[in-house]
Enzyme design. Structure first.
Site, PDB file in Angstrom:
ATOM      1  N   SER A 155       0.650  -1.207  -0.101  1.00  0.00           N
ATOM      2  CA  SER A 155      -0.119   0.233   0.061  1.00  0.00           C
ATOM      3  C   SER A 155       1.129   0.965   0.356  1.00  0.00           C
ATOM      4  O   SER A 155       1.584   1.279   0.711  1.00  0.00           O
ATOM      5  CB  SER A 155      -0.931   0.469   1.080  1.00  0.00           C
ATOM      6  N   LYS A 156       0.201   2.021  -0.461  1.00  0.00           N
ATOM      7  CA  LYS A 156       2.021   3.224  -1.003  1.00  0.00           C
ATOM      8  C   LYS A 156       0.860   4.805  -0.116  1.00  0.00           C
ATOM      9  O   LYS A 156       0.238   5.441  -0.227  1.00  0.00           O
ATOM     10  CB  LYS A 156       1.334   3.864  -2.038  1.00  0.00           C
ATOM     11  N   SER A 157       1.660   3.997   1.427  1.00  0.00           N
ATOM     12  CA  SER A 157       0.899   4.901   2.979  1.00  0.00           C
ATOM     13  C   SER A 157       1.461   5.834   2.847  1.00  0.00           C
ATOM     14  O   SER A 157       2.874   6.086   2.725  1.00  0.00           O
ATOM     15  CB  SER A 157       0.526   3.998   3.774  1.00  0.00           C
ATOM     16  N   TYR A 161       6.117   6.662   4.300  1.00  0.00           N
ATOM     17  CA  TYR A 161       7.279   7.378   3.950  1.00  0.00           C
ATOM     18  C   TYR A 161       8.338   7.847   5.151  1.00  0.00           C
ATOM     19  O   TYR A 161       9.151   8.608   4.747  1.00  0.00           O
ATOM     20  CB  TYR A 161       6.579   8.528   2.730  1.00  0.00           C
TER      21      TYR A 161
END
Ligand code: PMP
Length: 300
Positions: A155-157, A161
């Site tokens: 998931s590009k959550s 980051y």
């Protein structure tokens, strides 16, 4: 500091087009406090025909939806409406080549319960190659990628980051351009914002899915290898194996395909100009610009 918008910039938020400078968010939002949000990074190019095209728009919005599903953020939008809104944002800002940032974020909620509603923002700005055009000097990061058992790693959550910021800043503080992160088992995973490939004896390698973001550029490079008859294998490999590579590169929407000069101070075997990486870099550029690409010409 880079200015991402000015007084005239328009963004899309929950079905409306509004001035960025006049748009606000709630300071009690669950996304701001817990990093509980999902985003995408997309590029639009002015193609060979002169038409502005969003590269792999469907794939990016499919990933945005899946990223939300994986971490239980409700997603009520269709690809069609989001793609239409994205073209409209480009048009309203008179942009041809742009980096596009959709963000799904959650309303005020200080509990750790999954969100029951979410907002969507789409903004865009003009951005050159994220990691620059020159070959990068990278270092093995002291930070590992997050444990896939501790997070939905695909998931590009937003919250994920912080790991990328730590790795990227560590590299810069040590005089490198970027870091390279390993997985839990010590195999090479990816860069803080890009996937990694290497070339050895005429063959191309990249880590399999599992501890990495399933990059859309990675998928495109794999597709290009098939189209250009370049042998490709997805496999786990160590830093020591990577150090024996003839060439290596990072790839991502923002960075595109960017060659690596060296790893921990050790240069790669071949000049970049003679590598398969360079062929794939040019083929990628041709693909996003919808230009013909002839490999033979590139090697001549
Ligand atoms: N890995 C990470 C951690 C990233 O942030 C990105 C950029 N989205 C990538 C890989 C490359 O993904 P894509 O090619 O879809 O931009």
């Amino acid at each position: 500091m880079y200015s991402y918008y000015n007084d005239n910039t328009i963004l899309y938020i929950n079905g409306e087009y509004r001035k960025a400078a006049e748009s606000t968010t709630d300071l009690y939002g669950q996304s701001l406090h817990y990093g509980y949000a999902v985003f995408e990074g997309i590029r639009a190019y002015k193609t060979a025909s002169g038409e502005v095209k969003i590269f792999k728009a469907k794939e990016h919005y499919d990933r945005l939806r899946r990223s939300c599903e994986l971490i239980h953020i409700p997603f009520k939008w269709t690809n069609e409406e989001l793609i239409e809104a994205t073209y409209k944002v480009l048009e309203l800002n008179n942009m041809q080549e742009a980096y596009i940032r959709p963000l799904v974020f959650c309303p005020p909620n200080m509990t750790l319960k999954a969100a029951s509603e979410a907002h969507i923002l789409i903004c865009a700005w003009e951005w050159g190659a994220y990691l620059g055009e020159k070959l990068l000097k990278i270092m093995t990061s002291s930070f590992e990628r997050p444990n896939p058992k501790a997070f939905k790693i695909e998931s590009k959550s937003a919250g994920l980051y912080v790991n990328s910021i730590l790795a990227s800043q560590e590299a810069k503080d040590k005089g490198y351009d970027e870091g390279l992160l390993l997985d839990q088992a010590g195999y090479v995973a990816e860069g803080p914002g890009a996937n990694v490939f290497f070339e050895k004896d005429g063959k191309v390698f990249t880590p399999p899915l599992g501890s990495i973001l399933p990059g859309i550029t990675r998928a495109t490079v794999i597709e290009l290898c098939h189209e250009l008859n370049i042998p490709l294998e997805e496999k786990l490999f160590t830093i020591d194996e990577l150090k024996t590579a003839d060439a290596a590169w990072f790839c991502g929407t923002a960075a595109e395909v960017v060659g690596l000069d060296s790893l921990d101070g050790q240069p790669f075997g071949k000049p970049w100009a003679q590598s398969l990486g360079k062929v794939l870099q040019q083929a990628y550029k041709a693909k996003v610009l919808e230009k013909e690409f002839e490999r033979a010409e590139q090697l001549a």
